[in-house]
Design a protein around this motif. Sequence first.
Motif, PDB file in Angstrom:
ATOM      1  N   PRO A   1       0.808  -1.230   0.000  1.00 32.96           N
ATOM      2  CA  PRO A   1       0.000   0.000   0.000  1.00 32.96           C
ATOM      3  C   PRO A   1       0.839   1.277   0.000  1.00 32.96           C
ATOM      4  CG  PRO A   1      -0.912  -1.605   1.536  1.00 32.96           C
ATOM      5  CD  PRO A   1       0.405  -2.157   1.075  1.00 32.96           C
ATOM      6  N   ASP A   2       1.952   1.286   0.729  1.00 27.27           N
ATOM      7  CA  ASP A   2       2.775   2.489   0.790  1.00 27.27           C
ATOM      8  C   ASP A   2       3.438   2.756  -0.558  1.00 27.27           C
ATOM      9  OD1 ASP A   2       3.948   4.699   2.282  1.00 27.27           O
ATOM     10  OD2 ASP A   2       5.848   3.639   2.054  1.00 27.27           O
ATOM     11  N   SER A   3       3.966   1.712  -1.185  1.00 25.32           N
ATOM     12  CA  SER A   3       4.606   1.861  -2.497  1.00 25.32           C
ATOM     13  C   SER A   3       3.583   2.313  -3.537  1.00 25.32           C
ATOM     14  CB  SER A   3       5.237   0.537  -2.935  1.00 25.32           C
ATOM     15  OG  SER A   3       5.770   0.632  -4.239  1.00 25.32           O
ATOM     16  N   ALA A   4       2.396   1.726  -3.509  1.00 16.31           N
ATOM     17  CA  ALA A   4       1.353   2.099  -4.462  1.00 16.31           C
ATOM     18  C   ALA A   4       0.927   3.540  -4.251  1.00 16.31           C
ATOM     19  CB  ALA A   4       0.154   1.165  -4.318  1.00 16.31           C
ATOM     20  N   ARG A   5       0.765   3.949  -2.986  1.00 12.54           N
ATOM     21  CA  ARG A   5       0.340   5.314  -2.682  1.00 12.54           C
ATOM     22  C   ARG A   5       1.357   6.329  -3.192  1.00 12.54           C
ATOM     23  NH1 ARG A   5       0.118   4.726   2.343  1.00 12.54           N
ATOM     24  NH2 ARG A   5      -2.078   4.191   2.582  1.00 12.54           N
ATOM     25  N   VAL A   6       2.635   6.062  -2.958  1.00 16.22           N
ATOM     26  CA  VAL A   6       3.678   6.985  -3.409  1.00 16.22           C
ATOM     27  C   VAL A   6       3.727   7.049  -4.932  1.00 16.22           C
ATOM     28  CG1 VAL A   6       6.178   7.349  -3.501  1.00 16.22           C
ATOM     29  CG2 VAL A   6       5.078   6.796  -1.331  1.00 16.22           C
ATOM     30  N   PHE A   7       3.600   5.895  -5.581  1.00 15.73           N
ATOM     31  CA  PHE A   7       3.648   5.881  -7.043  1.00 15.73           C
ATOM     32  C   PHE A   7       2.512   6.712  -7.631  1.00 15.73           C
ATOM     33  CE2 PHE A   7       2.181   4.302 -11.126  1.00 15.73           C
ATOM     34  CZ  PHE A   7       3.340   4.381 -11.883  1.00 15.73           C
ATOM     35  N   PHE A   8       1.288   6.484  -7.166  1.00 16.40           N
ATOM     36  CA  PHE A   8       0.152   7.179  -7.751  1.00 16.40           C
ATOM     37  C   PHE A   8       0.132   8.661  -7.367  1.00 16.40           C
ATOM     38  CE2 PHE A   8      -1.508   2.780  -8.105  1.00 16.40           C
ATOM     39  CZ  PHE A   8      -1.683   2.791  -9.482  1.00 16.40           C
ATOM     40  N   THR A   9       0.724   9.006  -6.220  1.00 13.75           N
ATOM     41  CA  THR A   9       0.861  10.419  -5.870  1.00 13.75           C
ATOM     42  C   THR A   9       1.812  11.107  -6.827  1.00 13.75           C
ATOM     43  OG1 THR A   9       0.434   9.985  -3.520  1.00 13.75           O
ATOM     44  CG2 THR A   9       1.549  12.041  -4.066  1.00 13.75           C
ATOM     45  N   ARG A  10       2.941  10.452  -7.105  1.00 13.35           N
ATOM     46  CA  ARG A  10       3.923  11.045  -8.019  1.00 13.35           C
ATOM     47  C   ARG A  10       3.428  11.049  -9.466  1.00 13.35           C
ATOM     48  NH1 ARG A  10       9.027   7.967  -5.220  1.00 13.35           N
ATOM     49  NH2 ARG A  10       9.697   9.674  -3.836  1.00 13.35           N
ATOM     50  N   ALA A  11       2.558  10.106  -9.808  1.00 10.86           N
ATOM     51  CA  ALA A  11       2.074   9.998 -11.188  1.00 10.86           C
ATOM     52  C   ALA A  11       0.878  10.898 -11.463  1.00 10.86           C
ATOM     53  CB  ALA A  11       1.696   8.544 -11.488  1.00 10.86           C
ATOM     54  N   ALA A  12       0.279  11.462 -10.424  1.00 15.12           N
ATOM     55  CA  ALA A  12      -0.937  12.263 -10.609  1.00 15.12           C
ATOM     56  C   ALA A  12      -0.676  13.445 -11.539  1.00 15.12           C
ATOM     57  CB  ALA A  12      -1.440  12.764  -9.261  1.00 15.12           C
ATOM     58  N   LEU A  13      -1.581  13.636 -12.494  1.00 14.88           N
ATOM     59  CA  LEU A  13      -1.530  14.756 -13.433  1.00 14.88           C
ATOM     60  C   LEU A  13      -2.910  15.411 -13.394  1.00 14.88           C
ATOM     61  CD1 LEU A  13       0.351  16.092 -15.593  1.00 14.88           C
ATOM     62  CD2 LEU A  13      -0.743  14.614 -17.292  1.00 14.88           C
ATOM     63  N   PRO A  14      -3.116  16.368 -12.485  1.00 10.67           N
ATOM     64  CA  PRO A  14      -4.466  16.897 -12.261  1.00 10.67           C
ATOM     65  C   PRO A  14      -4.994  17.693 -13.456  1.00 10.67           C
ATOM     66  CG  PRO A  14      -2.975  17.423 -10.441  1.00 10.67           C
ATOM     67  CD  PRO A  14      -2.126  16.927 -11.558  1.00 10.67           C
ATOM     68  N   ALA A  15      -6.305  17.641 -13.620  1.00  3.88           N
ATOM     69  CA  ALA A  15      -6.975  18.498 -14.590  1.00  3.88           C
ATOM     70  C   ALA A  15      -7.133  19.879 -13.962  1.00  3.88           C
ATOM     71  CB  ALA A  15      -8.334  17.921 -14.967  1.00  3.88           C
ATOM     72  N   VAL A  16      -6.507  20.895 -14.562  1.00  6.32           N
ATOM     73  CA  VAL A  16      -6.588  22.254 -14.012  1.00  6.32           C
ATOM     74  C   VAL A  16      -7.592  23.116 -14.764  1.00  6.32           C
ATOM     75  CG1 VAL A  16      -4.277  22.236 -13.030  1.00  6.32           C
ATOM     76  CG2 VAL A  16      -4.586  22.972 -15.400  1.00  6.32           C
ATOM     77  N   HIS A  17      -8.062  22.633 -15.914  1.00  3.19           N
ATOM     78  CA  HIS A  17      -9.051  23.405 -16.666  1.00  3.19           C
ATOM     79  C   HIS A  17      -9.758  22.493 -17.657  1.00  3.19           C
ATOM     80  CE1 HIS A  17     -10.617  26.260 -19.707  1.00  3.19           C
ATOM     81  NE2 HIS A  17     -10.766  27.056 -18.683  1.00  3.19           N
TER      82      HIS A  17
END
Length: 374
Positions: free
Chosen positions: A228-244
């Motif tokens: 869970p910790d490895s997955a959480r860090v990976f998906f946090t770093r991979a996040a590309l938010p929609a800003v518009h």
Amino acid sequence: MTTSGRISQSAFDGSRLRVILLLDLYEGAQEQFLDAYEHMRNKVASVPGHISDQLCQSIENPSQWLITSEWESAPPFLAWVNSEEHVETVRPMHSCVRDTRSMRYSIIRETRPDRPLTSEAATAGLQSAVRVGDGVARHALTFTVKPGSESKVAELLAGYQSPKAQVDDTTRLRRTSLFMHGNRVVRAVEVEGDLLAALRHVARQPEVRAVEEAINPYLEQDRDLTDPDSARVFFTRAALPAVHHVTAGRPEPAGLRRHALYYPAVRGRGIDLARFLAQQDEAAADDPDSPVHASTVFQRDDIVVRLVDVTGELDLDPLAALGIKGPGKAAELERLLDGAAIGVEGALDSERNLNRLLAHADMLHVTDRSAADS
């Protein structure tokens, strides 16, 4: 930023931002969590754009906690929450928290005894107009694979069976679009309802788990999705938010095609580049002759990706396709774009360089899947 009939979602309206983080703690982890929170709040207090935060504990269930914070606007919060410093700052909390849920809201109205409702001070920093949405949450992930593995990764990502679209009574997957630019992968999703519930639903599907395991050896950043910790860090770093996001307020034309365009920004100018493209797409939404019907801008650090639904081929109108229609707009993009990183050098005032930029920015289409009735 909304006119009649138009859909608009944006982080660039200048309003103050309220962030709400709901947490469910493991029993007995409260003191450890408080220590981790003290460390985090000391860090966040010095982050530009941060105004205040509060830590609250439920009066009904002592395991349920709430962190709420206020920011001058959305961009500084997004810069912080997507930074490597934030990843490391919140890491001590991971072992304390069973589940989390983050929500972000623009502030539209507020009541304060020290400010009359009609005063200028009372409306400062508030969202000026109510936006019209379409009930869809948009998000993307981006990561890189080892050079030389691109074709194999594309084959794996294009070949898996789509997961079931219906998540629960209120949530369903609407569309998944996957593109590559060199060794960078971008996966964009559209969800009706609860985005977090949909992402968790997808992660549990056997066909998705199988393809994620299959691409693990090719990733530049190691991960273990069973941890869970490895997955959480990976998906946090991979996040590309929609800003518009904006959709033109006119009937959807037939034959729309989806493209993703990659815009690496000059170092430290990613948010400026994303804001520029957002403004351009707002103008395109008001232009009945624009081939761009809908656009979503995703941004993290100096990575900017613009997802566009267009009529016709991109090269029929390179200026509209790139989001630089109008006097001086090509020169403005030139100042914000790291042309060398995308393989284009020189001024964008020539048709040759514009076409080269469009060809280099247009990402490789891997797969685009919509639910049957979307």
